[in-house]
Design a protein around this motif. Structure first.
Motif, PDB file in Angstrom:
ATOM      1  N   GLY A 151       0.820  -1.212   0.000  1.00  0.00           N
ATOM      2  CA  GLY A 151       0.000   0.000   0.000  1.00  0.00           C
ATOM      3  C   GLY A 151       0.847   1.251   0.000  1.00  0.00           C
ATOM      4  N   PRO A 152       0.164   2.387   0.016  1.00  0.00           N
ATOM      5  CA  PRO A 152       0.899   3.662   0.015  1.00  0.00           C
ATOM      6  C   PRO A 152       1.670   3.846   1.324  1.00  0.00           C
ATOM      7  N   GLY A 153       2.772   4.515   1.195  1.00  0.00           N
ATOM      8  CA  GLY A 153       3.608   4.768   2.366  1.00  0.00           C
ATOM      9  C   GLY A 153       4.056   6.216   2.380  1.00  0.00           C
ATOM     10  N   GLU A 154       5.172   6.441   2.998  1.00  0.00           N
ATOM     11  CA  GLU A 154       5.753   7.777   3.089  1.00  0.00           C
ATOM     12  C   GLU A 154       7.051   7.782   2.293  1.00  0.00           C
ATOM     13  N   LEU A 155       7.196   8.779   1.408  1.00  0.00           N
ATOM     14  CA  LEU A 155       8.409   8.920   0.616  1.00  0.00           C
ATOM     15  C   LEU A 155       9.302   9.962   1.244  1.00  0.00           C
ATOM     16  N   SER A 156      10.622   9.753   1.102  1.00  0.00           N
ATOM     17  CA  SER A 156      11.561  10.746   1.620  1.00  0.00           C
ATOM     18  C   SER A 156      12.810  10.769   0.758  1.00  0.00           C
ATOM     19  N   VAL A 157      13.471  11.905   0.775  1.00  0.00           N
ATOM     20  CA  VAL A 157      14.803  12.020   0.189  1.00  0.00           C
ATOM     21  C   VAL A 157      15.682  12.620   1.277  1.00  0.00           C
ATOM     22  N   GLU A 158      16.834  12.005   1.496  1.00  0.00           N
ATOM     23  CA  GLU A 158      17.746  12.440   2.550  1.00  0.00           C
ATOM     24  C   GLU A 158      19.083  12.823   1.940  1.00  0.00           C
ATOM     25  N   PHE A 159      19.618  13.940   2.390  1.00  0.00           N
ATOM     26  CA  PHE A 159      20.942  14.394   1.985  1.00  0.00           C
ATOM     27  C   PHE A 159      21.793  14.413   3.245  1.00  0.00           C
ATOM     28  N   GLU A 160      22.936  13.754   3.196  1.00  0.00           N
ATOM     29  CA  GLU A 160      23.766  13.647   4.397  1.00  0.00           C
ATOM     30  C   GLU A 160      25.227  13.916   4.060  1.00  0.00           C
TER      31      GLU A 160
END
Length: 94
Positions: A66-75
């Protein structure tokens, strides 16, 4: 190795505000200056070396079906006693 969180801030912001904050970090990196993070009474100043390790990660969290949470991380990452890492490939962001 245990993690010691020196600073954390999480808030909803519009895209222009986020771009402005990232631009400030980019400007400081480009100028070889320290990066100071401040939220309320909390503040930390970090001085990245000339060649820190740069990690970019895109993730989906949530149920597989099912749908979830998307993220982009810069470290940016570096040893406190090191001058930075080696490059393992060319990254492009469009």
């Amino acid at each position: 190795m245990p993690e010691d969180v020196l600073f954390k801030s999480e808030s909803d912001r519009d895209r222009a505000e986020i771009a402005s904050l990232l631009r400030r970090v980019a400007d400081n990196l480009d100028a070889g200056e320290a990066i100071t993070l401040t939220a309320g009474s909390e503040s930390v100043t970090l001085e990245p070396p000339a060649r820190p390790t740069f990690e970019v990660k895109a993730e989906r969290e949530g149920p597989a079906d099912g749908p979830g949470e998307l993220s982009v991380e810069f470290e940016l990452e570096w040893d406190e006693t090191d001058e930075g890492g080696e490059s393992d490939g060319a990254l492009e962001i469009e």
